[in-house]
Design an enzyme around this catalytic site. Structure first.
Site, PDB file in Angstrom:
ATOM      1  N   HIS A 263       1.951  -2.423   4.452  1.00 16.07           N
ATOM      2  CA  HIS A 263       0.745  -2.760   3.677  1.00 16.07           C
ATOM      3  C   HIS A 263       1.087  -3.793   2.593  1.00 16.07           C
ATOM      4  O   HIS A 263       0.439  -4.838   2.489  1.00 16.07           O
ATOM      5  CB  HIS A 263       0.173  -1.485   3.047  1.00 16.07           C
ATOM      6  CG  HIS A 263      -1.099  -1.713   2.275  1.00 16.07           C
ATOM      7  ND1 HIS A 263      -2.344  -1.522   2.820  1.00 16.07           N
ATOM      8  CD2 HIS A 263      -1.309  -2.134   1.004  1.00 16.07           C
ATOM      9  CE1 HIS A 263      -3.270  -1.818   1.916  1.00 16.07           C
ATOM     10  NE2 HIS A 263      -2.661  -2.180   0.789  1.00 16.07           N
ATOM     11  N   GLU A 264       2.102  -3.497   1.815  1.00 21.09           N
ATOM     12  CA  GLU A 264       2.473  -4.419   0.731  1.00 21.09           C
ATOM     13  C   GLU A 264       3.002  -5.740   1.296  1.00 21.09           C
ATOM     14  O   GLU A 264       2.793  -6.801   0.708  1.00 21.09           O
ATOM     15  CB  GLU A 264       3.509  -3.779  -0.205  1.00 21.09           C
ATOM     16  CG  GLU A 264       3.043  -2.476  -0.884  1.00 21.09           C
ATOM     17  CD  GLU A 264       1.674  -2.565  -1.565  1.00 21.09           C
ATOM     18  OE1 GLU A 264       1.298  -3.665  -2.004  1.00 21.09           O
ATOM     19  OE2 GLU A 264       0.979  -1.531  -1.636  1.00 21.09           O
ATOM     20  N   HIS A 267       0.086  -8.002   1.932  1.00 18.61           N
ATOM     21  CA  HIS A 267      -0.346  -8.676   0.705  1.00 18.61           C
ATOM     22  C   HIS A 267       0.588  -9.857   0.402  1.00 18.61           C
ATOM     23  O   HIS A 267       0.153 -10.941   0.029  1.00 18.61           O
ATOM     24  CB  HIS A 267      -0.306  -7.704  -0.485  1.00 18.61           C
ATOM     25  CG  HIS A 267      -1.472  -6.747  -0.538  1.00 18.61           C
ATOM     26  ND1 HIS A 267      -2.775  -7.169  -0.565  1.00 18.61           N
ATOM     27  CD2 HIS A 267      -1.527  -5.387  -0.589  1.00 18.61           C
ATOM     28  CE1 HIS A 267      -3.589  -6.114  -0.635  1.00 18.61           C
ATOM     29  NE2 HIS A 267      -2.850  -5.014  -0.650  1.00 18.61           N
ATOM     30  N   GLU A 293      -7.093  -7.503   0.761  1.00 15.86           N
ATOM     31  CA  GLU A 293      -6.977  -6.203   1.424  1.00 15.86           C
ATOM     32  C   GLU A 293      -7.108  -6.356   2.945  1.00 15.86           C
ATOM     33  O   GLU A 293      -6.520  -5.584   3.701  1.00 15.86           O
ATOM     34  CB  GLU A 293      -8.058  -5.282   0.851  1.00 15.86           C
ATOM     35  CG  GLU A 293      -7.757  -3.809   0.880  1.00 15.86           C
ATOM     36  CD  GLU A 293      -6.480  -3.376   0.158  1.00 15.86           C
ATOM     37  OE1 GLU A 293      -5.980  -4.108  -0.730  1.00 15.86           O
ATOM     38  OE2 GLU A 293      -5.973  -2.303   0.515  1.00 15.86           O
TER      39      GLU A 293
HETATM   40 ZN    ZN Z   1      -3.691  -3.075  -0.832  1.00 15.92          ZN
END
Ligand code: ZN
Length: 499
Positions: A263-264, A267, A293
């Protein structure tokens, strides 16, 4: 000053502000990663000084006049300068409309409320934070009146996180998504059945190696970033060639670490893909939290929770957790990272039910801001909404209305960006598959570059050139809606949608 002198003064100030913000980012990053506990008071003072310095430099009359002057001659500027002046002017205008006394009052109220929430949540005590939240809602309404809005006061709050978006555009999409998901998830849950639990102890050092390997394979550059450990994982952009990620390790569940890291990483890939020549200006900045997101969720869920990625991951276990590789297989890994069930806590929710938590919050936030709902009625309304969308409600406020920091920290209008991320990711990935047929088969062999390169061209390189909704619409060729995300889920789990 002639136009070119004005522009060079304008860009010099943006560059200075960018450097100062990166310094602040570094102080924050260190606070959450390495700082010894007793340094916290001085660090808070340092951050306060930096905040004041940045505010002064961005609201100084000379700079405000410069931005206004360039804005008045917008039509004479080239396309790049136009975007940078327009977006900077928007930010400066918003800041100018909020009197210093209001901003000071708001940050005081938010700080007190946050401290009260830190005590109230573990104590399950909604009553003690309710007066703080009442003040926050009041100030949010005042803020909306001060900055102005075209349709609904909520728009003025949403605009800070999802620029240009309006409640009248996003609410119908999100509530339709909510209605359809609440009918879809029970069928998915039934289809999946009971899944074997993950057992075992997974050493932190090996988990770190596994995460670094995955981050590298999907395209994260360790020459321009690093992976560290923290309590609440985040991505931090500290300069044009310094975009860092953090994760947390669960000794009994390496999969949870893998998905947090992915997830990170999503980003970070977005931040690293923003055009370096425009760094520090709107053209070199992420366009919205919703689009941010969409990138993290695309990598975490659509790629990471695919059957092809499970096979890739099973292969990697051979080098890092050989015993686990023998114990399990790709099919089982896929099942373990695709459990679906209604739950109370948003941050622990699965890919399917997650957006329902967001829809609940959006509807309640709107009612708080419009005055249709009072803070004292909020816990009851919360439970009703959870029953309606997820069929469950919490016996305790700490797992209910007190679970998220956002409202108590003053962030009203933030939540929708999480679900918009899913919706955008659905639209974007549908187009990626039609442009690059068979794309997902490469994942099994650790081939993620074609997708990353495509995202760089379609999403990352534009910075803030287009409004967020326009950017996604340009990519997918139709109005942003929930259908591609729902279709992706239905196909993935082999469930038909009945509407
Ligand atoms: Zn996030």
């Amino acid at each position: 000053m002639n136009t070119s002198e004005k522009l060079s003064a304008f860009y010099a100030r943006l560059e200075e502000l960018y450097r100062l913000r990166c310094v602040t980012g570094l102080l924050n990053w260190d606070q959450q990663v390495f700082m010894p506990p007793q340094a916290s008071d001085f660090r808070a003072a340092q951050l306060e000084s930096m905040g004041r310095l940045i505010h002064q430099r961005e609201t100084e009359n000379q700079f405000v006049d410069l931005v206004q002057g360039l804005f008045d001659q917008l039509e004479t500027l080239n396309d790049d300068d136009k975007v940078n002046v327009l977006e900077t002017h928007r930010a400066v205008e918003r800041a100018r409309k909020l009197p210093e006394s209001f901003v000071a009052e708001q940050s005081k109220v938010c700080a007190l409320s946050y401290s009260a929430w830190c005590v109230a949540r573990p104590a399950n005590d909604f009553k003690s934070v309710a007066p703080h939240l009442t003040k926050i809602v009041e100030l949010a309404r005042q803020e909306a009146d001060l900055v102005g809005y075209a349709e609904h006061p909520y728009d003025a709050l949403l605009d800070q996180y999802e620029p240009y978006a309006r409640l009248s555009q996003i609410k119908p999409v999100l509530t339709r998504l909510g209605e359809k998901l609440s009918r879809l998830y029970p069928r998915i849950q039934e289809k999946i059945g009971v899944v074997a639990e993950l057992h075992g102890e997974f050493a932190e050092e090996q988990q770190r190696r596994l995460c670094e390997r995955i981050a590298r394979d999907v395209g994260y550059d360790f020459e321009r970033g690093r992976l560290d450990k923290t309590h609440h994982p985040f991505e931090s952009s500290l300069g044009p060639r310094d975009v860092r990620i953090t994760t947390r390790y669960s000794s009994s569940n390496y999969l949870s670490t893998v998905f947090t890291t992915l997830h990170e990483t999503g980003h970070a890939l977005y931040e690293l893909g923003l055009p370096e020549r425009h760094k520090g200006t709107p053209l070199g900045s992420a366009v919205s939290l919703g689009v941010h997101e969409s990138q993290s969720r695309l990598w975490e869920n659509i790629v990471g929770r695919s059957p092809q990625f499970s096979r890739y991951l099973h292969g990697l276990l051979g080098e890092i957790f050989p015993d686990e590789q023998k114990r399990t297989n790709a099919e089982q890994i896929w099942q373990q990272c695709n459990k679906v069930a209604p739950s109370l806590i948003r941050v622990e929710a699965d890919e399917v039910t997650y957006s329902l938590h967001v829809v609940v919050r959006l509807v309640l936030e709107e009612q708080l801001i419009s005055g249709a709902l009072s803070v004292s009625e909020l816990p009851g309304a919360w439970d009703q909404m959870y029953q309606r969308y997820l069929g469950i409600s919490s016996p305790h406020h700490k797992d209910g209305v007190l679970q998220d920091v956002h409202w108590y920290g003053g962030m009203l209008g933030y939540f929708p960006t999480y679900a918009l991320g899913n919706i955008y990711a659905g639209c974007i990935y549908e187009k990626a598959l039609s442009d690059l047929p068979g794309l997902e088969h490469g994942f099994e062999r650790g081939e993620f570059r074609p997708l990353l390169e495509w995202l760089r061209v379609q999403v990352h390189q534009h910075g803030m050139r287009h409004k967020p909704l326009t950017l996604v619409e340009r990519i997918c060729g139709h109005a942003v809606n929930e259908a591609p995300f729902l279709k992706y889920l239905a196909d993935k789990f082999g469930c038909e949608q009945h509407d």
